[in-house]
Design a protein around this motif. Structure first.
Motif, mmCIF file in Angstrom:
data_model
loop_
_atom_site.group_PDB
_atom_site.id
_atom_site.type_symbol
_atom_site.label_atom_id
_atom_site.label_comp_id
_atom_site.label_asym_id
_atom_site.label_seq_id
_atom_site.Cartn_x
_atom_site.Cartn_y
_atom_site.Cartn_z
ATOM 1 N N ASP A 1 0.457 -1.297 -0.264
ATOM 2 C CA ASP A 1 0.071 0.403 0.082
ATOM 3 C C ASP A 1 0.801 0.725 -0.141
ATOM 4 O OD1 ASP A 1 -0.891 -0.018 3.965
ATOM 5 O OD2 ASP A 1 0.790 0.047 2.487
ATOM 6 N N TYR A 2 2.254 1.458 0.021
ATOM 7 C CA TYR A 2 2.768 2.607 -0.598
ATOM 8 C C TYR A 2 4.198 2.424 -1.085
ATOM 9 C CZ TYR A 2 6.036 6.108 1.924
ATOM 10 O OH TYR A 2 5.708 7.174 1.672
ATOM 11 N N PHE A 3 4.260 2.353 -2.016
ATOM 12 C CA PHE A 3 4.993 2.958 -2.973
ATOM 13 C C PHE A 3 6.490 4.580 -3.116
ATOM 14 C CE2 PHE A 3 3.688 -1.036 -4.478
ATOM 15 C CZ PHE A 3 2.622 -0.766 -4.213
ATOM 16 N N ILE A 4 7.418 4.433 -3.332
ATOM 17 C CA ILE A 4 8.432 4.844 -3.313
ATOM 18 C C ILE A 4 9.928 5.105 -4.343
ATOM 19 C CG2 ILE A 4 10.451 6.611 -1.697
ATOM 20 C CD1 ILE A 4 8.543 3.125 0.144
ATOM 21 N N TRP A 5 9.836 5.952 -4.746
ATOM 22 C CA TRP A 5 11.307 5.944 -5.840
ATOM 23 C C TRP A 5 12.292 7.155 -4.951
ATOM 24 C CZ3 TRP A 5 11.746 3.766 -10.116
ATOM 25 C CH2 TRP A 5 10.738 3.474 -11.044
ATOM 26 N N TYR A 6 13.522 5.918 -5.440
ATOM 27 C CA TYR A 6 14.615 6.666 -4.722
ATOM 28 C C TYR A 6 15.871 6.851 -6.220
ATOM 29 C CZ TYR A 6 13.327 5.133 0.642
ATOM 30 O OH TYR A 6 12.676 5.460 1.187
ATOM 31 N N VAL B 1 8.230 8.260 11.585
ATOM 32 C CA VAL B 1 7.067 7.557 11.570
ATOM 33 C C VAL B 1 7.725 6.090 10.601
ATOM 34 C CG1 VAL B 1 6.118 9.368 12.416
ATOM 35 C CG2 VAL B 1 5.412 9.152 10.336
ATOM 36 N N MET B 2 7.161 4.992 11.388
ATOM 37 C CA MET B 2 6.432 3.919 10.745
ATOM 38 C C MET B 2 5.622 4.714 9.126
ATOM 39 S SD MET B 2 5.043 1.377 13.602
ATOM 40 C CE MET B 2 5.497 0.010 12.741
ATOM 41 N N ASN B 3 6.446 3.356 8.389
ATOM 42 C CA ASN B 3 5.415 3.632 7.089
ATOM 43 C C ASN B 3 6.256 4.767 6.333
ATOM 44 O OD1 ASN B 3 4.403 2.007 5.037
ATOM 45 N ND2 ASN B 3 2.319 2.140 5.593
ATOM 46 N N THR B 4 6.827 4.982 5.860
ATOM 47 C CA THR B 4 7.078 6.639 5.662
ATOM 48 C C THR B 4 8.323 6.396 4.632
ATOM 49 O OG1 THR B 4 7.684 7.772 7.628
ATOM 50 C CG2 THR B 4 5.525 8.361 7.205
ATOM 51 N N GLU B 5 8.685 7.953 3.591
ATOM 52 C CA GLU B 5 10.164 7.167 3.565
ATOM 53 C C GLU B 5 11.297 7.192 4.361
ATOM 54 O OE1 GLU B 5 7.912 9.901 3.709
ATOM 55 O OE2 GLU B 5 9.117 12.270 3.594
ATOM 56 N N ALA B 6 12.200 6.750 3.534
ATOM 57 C CA ALA B 6 13.405 5.934 4.799
ATOM 58 C C ALA B 6 14.186 7.402 4.283
ATOM 59 C CB ALA B 6 13.688 5.155 4.516
ATOM 60 N N PHE B 7 15.082 8.313 5.542
ATOM 61 C CA PHE B 7 16.176 8.728 4.731
ATOM 62 C C PHE B 7 17.452 8.038 4.974
ATOM 63 C CE2 PHE B 7 13.743 13.152 4.004
ATOM 64 C CZ PHE B 7 12.544 12.505 4.423
ATOM 65 N N PHE B 8 18.379 8.038 4.101
ATOM 66 C CA PHE B 8 19.591 7.711 4.111
ATOM 67 C C PHE B 8 21.181 8.226 4.645
ATOM 68 C CE2 PHE B 8 18.271 3.645 2.806
ATOM 69 C CZ PHE B 8 16.764 3.801 2.395
ATOM 70 N N GLY B 9 21.786 7.740 5.124
ATOM 71 C CA GLY B 9 23.141 8.607 5.651
ATOM 72 C C GLY B 9 24.093 8.345 3.529
ATOM 73 N N GLN B 10 25.299 8.233 3.949
ATOM 74 C CA GLN B 10 26.068 8.408 2.807
ATOM 75 C C GLN B 10 26.337 7.136 2.690
ATOM 76 O OE1 GLN B 10 26.597 10.894 0.580
ATOM 77 N NE2 GLN B 10 24.534 12.094 1.615
ATOM 78 N N GLY B 11 26.605 6.281 3.716
ATOM 79 C CA GLY B 11 27.270 5.098 3.935
ATOM 80 C C GLY B 11 28.531 4.755 4.365
ATOM 81 N N THR B 12 28.173 3.784 4.834
ATOM 82 C CA THR B 12 30.192 2.806 4.848
ATOM 83 C C THR B 12 30.631 1.744 4.009
ATOM 84 O OG1 THR B 12 30.009 3.389 7.144
ATOM 85 C CG2 THR B 12 31.783 2.076 6.593
ATOM 86 N N ARG B 13 31.468 2.049 3.384
ATOM 87 C CA ARG B 13 32.127 0.897 2.194
ATOM 88 C C ARG B 13 32.657 0.045 2.674
ATOM 89 N NH1 ARG B 13 32.342 0.667 -3.029
ATOM 90 N NH2 ARG B 13 31.182 2.742 -3.690
ATOM 91 N N LEU B 14 32.592 -0.232 3.286
ATOM 92 C CA LEU B 14 32.883 -2.263 4.090
ATOM 93 C C LEU B 14 34.106 -3.109 2.880
ATOM 94 C CD1 LEU B 14 33.714 -3.303 6.595
ATOM 95 C CD2 LEU B 14 32.150 -4.794 6.417
ATOM 96 N N THR B 15 35.362 -2.921 2.786
ATOM 97 C CA THR B 15 35.924 -3.827 2.216
ATOM 98 C C THR B 15 36.455 -5.134 2.893
ATOM 99 O OG1 THR B 15 36.802 -2.812 0.700
ATOM 100 C CG2 THR B 15 37.609 -4.096 0.703
ATOM 101 N N VAL B 16 36.183 -6.212 3.015
ATOM 102 C CA VAL B 16 36.947 -7.180 4.015
ATOM 103 C C VAL B 16 38.181 -8.121 3.282
ATOM 104 C CG1 VAL B 16 36.275 -9.503 4.779
ATOM 105 C CG2 VAL B 16 34.866 -7.429 5.136
ATOM 106 N N VAL B 17 39.179 -8.089 3.412
ATOM 107 C CA VAL B 17 40.281 -9.003 2.682
ATOM 108 C C VAL B 17 40.955 -10.441 2.728
ATOM 109 C CG1 VAL B 17 40.843 -6.624 1.408
ATOM 110 C CG2 VAL B 17 42.049 -6.714 3.755
#
Lengths: 113, 113
Positions: free
Chosen positions: A31-36, B97-113
């Motif tokens: 019931d809920y769709f998002i474009w990123y 709140v629940m069931n809304t759009e998410a806001f993302f961080g810039q990420g951490t690139r993990l490299t396992v060697v």
């Protein structure tokens, strides 16, 4: 089931043209769709969303269309600009104890100057 | 709305070592998530965290993974014994709140060697 997928992996458009990115989903209960939008080296960025009680929603230069009959979602970008070049993901929120976002495979949009 | 802040931006670790990825969300938000993205693939849900408890986790989130919010602000993802296949971008996200759009961080690139 949990399945959101995209029809095309890449899309190339001329600057100034309109872009249409398509997406299919399989869970009729969604019931809920998002474009990123995801630019290189960055996290997904929210563009626009739509709930299942609507079939169209407009933002600034973007429109999302939802066809629940055929379980199809599309993102339309008007007057595409070079800055629109990115990977676009359709996603749906589903509930399983808590809400989570399930992403599709992504479409890479190339904008030619 | 502002994004979350993730540290480090890139981490290289030896296989079998423990890593801790950190996220600093807005302090008054209650819903947090970890996602990962293997290079060139879609974003995958790992775990959701609400009110200082895991609300849902995916099949990927096995016993090698844990999350906590030790000091009420930082939100961490720990991988106890890294494997080569853990190499990916890890994104922290929040929702107001629940069931809304998410806001993302810039990420951490993990490299396992």
């Amino acid at each position: 089931g949990e399945s959101v997928g995209l029809h095309l992996p890449t899309l190339s458009v001329q600057e100034g043209d309109n872009s249409i990115i398509n997406c299919a989903y399989s869970n009729s209960a969604s019931d809920y769709f998002i474009w990123y939008k995801q630019e290189s080296g960055k996290g997904p960025q929210f563009i626009i969303d739509i709930r299942s009680n609507m079939d169209k929603r407009q933002g600034q230069r973007v429109t999302v269309l939802l066809n629940k009959t055929v379980k199809h979602l599309s993102l339309q970008i008007a007057a595409t600009q070079p800055g629109d070049s990115a990977v676009y993901f359709c996603a749906e929120n589903i509930y399983g104890g808590g809400f989570k976002t399930i992403f599709g495979a992504g479409t890479r949009l190339f904008v030619k100057a | 709305e502002p994004e979350v802040t993730q540290t480090p931006s890139h981490q290289v670790t030896q296989m079998g070592q423990e890593v801790i990825l950190r996220c600093v969300p807005i302090s008054n938000h209650l819903y947090f998530y970890w996602y990962r993205q293997i290079l060139g693939q879609k974003v995958e849900f790992l775990v959701s965290f609400y009110n200082n408890e895991i609300s849902e986790k995916s099949e990927i989130f096995d016993d090698q993974f844990s999350v906590e919010r030790p000091d009420g602000s930082n939100f961490t993802l720990k991988i106890r014994s890294t494997k080569l296949e853990d190499s990916a971008m890890y994104f922290c996200a929040r929702t107001a709140v629940m069931n809304t759009e998410a806001f993302f961080g810039q990420g951490t690139r993990l490299t396992v060697v």
